[in-house]
Motif scaffolding. Structure first.
Motif, PDB file in Angstrom:
ATOM      1  N   ARG A  73      46.737  50.529  36.544  1.00 44.71           N
ATOM      2  CA  ARG A  73      45.430  50.131  36.002  1.00 44.71           C
ATOM      3  C   ARG A  73      45.498  49.847  34.503  1.00 44.71           C
ATOM      4  O   ARG A  73      44.770  48.985  33.996  1.00 44.71           O
ATOM      5  CB  ARG A  73      44.401  51.215  36.309  1.00 44.71           C
ATOM      6  CG  ARG A  73      44.015  51.233  37.788  1.00 44.71           C
ATOM      7  CD  ARG A  73      43.084  52.361  38.152  1.00 44.71           C
ATOM      8  NE  ARG A  73      42.645  52.210  39.542  1.00 44.71           N
ATOM      9  CZ  ARG A  73      42.097  53.181  40.265  1.00 44.71           C
ATOM     10  NH1 ARG A  73      41.920  54.394  39.728  1.00 44.71           N
ATOM     11  NH2 ARG A  73      41.723  52.964  41.507  1.00 44.71           N
TER      12      ARG A  73
ATOM     13  N   GLN B 292      41.288  48.420  34.810  1.00 45.95           N
ATOM     14  CA  GLN B 292      40.836  49.735  35.266  1.00 45.95           C
ATOM     15  C   GLN B 292      40.289  49.736  36.683  1.00 45.95           C
ATOM     16  O   GLN B 292      40.208  50.776  37.323  1.00 45.95           O
ATOM     17  CB  GLN B 292      39.798  50.299  34.294  1.00 45.95           C
ATOM     18  CG  GLN B 292      40.385  50.752  32.976  1.00 45.95           C
ATOM     19  CD  GLN B 292      41.492  51.787  33.165  1.00 45.95           C
ATOM     20  OE1 GLN B 292      41.311  52.799  33.850  1.00 45.95           O
ATOM     21  NE2 GLN B 292      42.663  51.524  32.572  1.00 45.95           N
ATOM     22  N   HIS B 293      39.892  48.580  37.181  1.00 42.00           N
ATOM     23  CA  HIS B 293      39.379  48.516  38.557  1.00 42.00           C
ATOM     24  C   HIS B 293      40.432  48.007  39.543  1.00 42.00           C
ATOM     25  O   HIS B 293      40.161  47.869  40.732  1.00 42.00           O
ATOM     26  CB  HIS B 293      38.140  47.623  38.606  1.00 42.00           C
ATOM     27  CG  HIS B 293      36.997  48.136  37.788  1.00 42.00           C
ATOM     28  ND1 HIS B 293      36.313  49.295  38.108  1.00 42.00           N
ATOM     29  CD2 HIS B 293      36.450  47.677  36.628  1.00 42.00           C
ATOM     30  CE1 HIS B 293      35.380  49.514  37.207  1.00 42.00           C
ATOM     31  NE2 HIS B 293      35.438  48.556  36.292  1.00 42.00           N
ATOM     32  N   ALA B 294      41.619  47.722  39.027  1.00 40.24           N
ATOM     33  CA  ALA B 294      42.696  47.245  39.905  1.00 40.24           C
ATOM     34  C   ALA B 294      43.206  48.376  40.788  1.00 40.24           C
ATOM     35  O   ALA B 294      43.269  49.537  40.356  1.00 40.24           O
ATOM     36  CB  ALA B 294      43.834  46.684  39.072  1.00 40.24           C
ATOM     37  N   LYS B 295      43.563  48.033  42.004  1.00 40.72           N
ATOM     38  CA  LYS B 295      44.051  49.046  42.948  1.00 40.72           C
ATOM     39  C   LYS B 295      45.390  48.597  43.511  1.00 40.72           C
ATOM     40  O   LYS B 295      45.467  47.582  44.214  1.00 40.72           O
ATOM     41  CB  LYS B 295      43.044  49.251  44.078  1.00 40.72           C
ATOM     42  CG  LYS B 295      43.321  50.482  44.935  1.00 40.72           C
ATOM     43  CD  LYS B 295      42.153  50.756  45.855  1.00 40.72           C
ATOM     44  CE  LYS B 295      42.368  52.067  46.619  1.00 40.72           C
ATOM     45  NZ  LYS B 295      41.219  52.384  47.492  1.00 40.72           N
TER      46      LYS B 295
ATOM     47  N   ARG C  26      37.476  48.081  52.481  1.00 41.36           N
ATOM     48  CA  ARG C  26      38.587  48.617  51.700  1.00 41.36           C
ATOM     49  C   ARG C  26      39.464  49.489  52.592  1.00 41.36           C
ATOM     50  O   ARG C  26      39.067  49.865  53.696  1.00 41.36           O
ATOM     51  CB  ARG C  26      38.094  49.411  50.483  1.00 41.36           C
ATOM     52  CG  ARG C  26      37.235  50.614  50.838  1.00 41.36           C
ATOM     53  CD  ARG C  26      36.657  51.279  49.606  1.00 41.36           C
ATOM     54  NE  ARG C  26      37.693  51.832  48.760  1.00 41.36           N
ATOM     55  CZ  ARG C  26      38.192  53.060  48.890  1.00 41.36           C
ATOM     56  NH1 ARG C  26      37.760  53.867  49.856  1.00 41.36           N
ATOM     57  NH2 ARG C  26      39.122  53.484  48.078  1.00 41.36           N
TER      58      ARG C  26
END
Length: 379
Positions: free
Chosen positions: A278, A283-286, A368
């Motif tokens: 991230r 920060q929102h990457a997975k 998800r």
């Protein structure tokens, strides 16, 4: 300036399975940045003498096409004189490179190829992931424990890994007391699955095992839903792509598949990697499993290089004799890998170059991939 240590990487960066290769490269790039930030690859020749060489990766795109990877492997070995190879996600494309790596005695570490035949090519071929047959066995046990007893199989007959998973699933499911009530097939790139779905709908099955690639499986699920087939559906790690849920939509809800990693796994090593990912990608990457196995592949290969015994202070890889000895030393070091702490799980290679690793079970939930639990490897 010291000659760099070159590792060749081949992945599907464009074409039908581009999302796979692109995700792998995210992990490889993270690993390379870490290694070079520490000064590069530490090469030792005795207890008192060592040097650090910069790491260079030579990346080639096989465009997701069959027939491209064999030429790429030869180019990386002969033209760029790489000390080792890393690749691929696709077992078929990895199997193009593996005989060439074995012939030229260049260690090859497959980052995600799970076909059982990959490591049987020879003693210069290793893999980070589990085998397809292990995926089938784990899913058979899990599905049986859910109370399912009548399974239908829909298999991609054009891909060996799909058939291998289906066969190992069938063997384990029947051994446990279940029954295979229907087996249908299709080919890669097919678009219409209505005939197979209708047959399965009329078979009396209480679950569907779909060991294919996300590109077809997403379409199969949509067509199954439109035809009123609402079975619990299970698959393998080839579903691990955001494209899968984007295409399948609500038809994929509740489906369960195996994988080598989940960003929701509470393991501290996993969470440390997630934070690093991230920091680099947002920060929102997975991170997906392919990024992790790409990261693990490069880190383990460098670890093996650093454990390899070389002939002297002059790591002159332009000399054919020295390059040959260095490649052999790396192979020997890889073969001796024991309890290596990878993000995707501890790695100890068996005599075939395969690791015994736990698998992760994931469920599609609200678009998800939700972590269910880890399953121990089959014995």
């Amino acid at each position: 300036m010291q000659e760099p240590i070159r590792i060749g990487v081949f992945q599907s960066l464009t074409g039908a399975e581009a999302s796979f290769g692109q995700e792998v490269m995210k992990g490889i790039e993270m690993a390379m940045k870490e290694i070079n930030a520490q000064g590069g690859v530490l090469v030792k020749w005795n207890k008192k003498n060592s040097l650090r060489c910069p790491l260079e990766i030579i990346v080639r795109d096989n465009q997701s096409k069959p027939g491209e990877t064999s030429a790429i492997a030869r180019e990386l070995i002969s033209r760029y004189r790489v000390v080792a190879l890393i690749g691929e996600v696709s077992s078929g494309r990895t199997l193009e490179a593996a005989p060439i790596a074995q012939r030229y005695h260049v260690p090859l570490l497959a980052n995600s190829a799970s076909n059982d035949r990959v490591t049987k090519i020879g003693n210069y071929v290793f893999r980070i992931s589990y085998r397809d047959s292990q995926q089938g066995e784990v899913l058979a046990r899990y599905i049986y424990l859910l109370g399912k007893r009548k399974a239908a199989l829909l298999v991609d007959s054009s891909r060996d890994n799909s058939a291998t998973m289906a066969d190992s699933f069938k063997k384990q499911f029947i051994a446990l007391g279940g029954d295979i009530v229907e087996r249908q097939s299709y080919n890669a790139h097919d678009k219409d699955f209505q005939a197979q779905v209708t047959t399965i709908k009329n078979s009396g099955a209480d679950c569907l095992f779909l060991p294919g690639v996300y590109t077809e499986c997403a379409t199969i699920m949509k067509q199954a839903r439109s035809l009123g087939l609402n079975l619990s559906t299970f698959g393998g790690d080839s579903w691990d792509s955001p494209v899968f849920v984007n295409v399948a939509g609500k038809a994929a809800e509740g489906a369960v598949f195996t994988n080598s990693f989940s960003a929701d796994d509470p393991d501290p090593t996993v969470q440390s990697f997630v934070q690093s990912y991230r920091s680099k990608y947002g920060q929102h990457a997975k991170p997906m499993a392919l990024a992790v196995t790409g990261f693990d592949a490069l880190k383990l290969m460098v670890n093996a290089i650093e454990r390899a015994k070389v002939d002297g202070p002059d790591v002159n890889l332009k000399d054919p004799g020295r390059l040959k000895r260095f490649r052999h030393a790396i192979r020997d070091a890889l073969a001796k890998t024991c309890n290596y702490g990878a993000v995707s799980g501890s790695i100890t290679f068996d005599k075939n170059g395969d690791p015994a690793k736990a698998m992760v079970l994931l469920r599609v939930c609200h678009g998800r991939f939700e972590f269910i639990r880890k399953e121990p490897p089959p014995q």
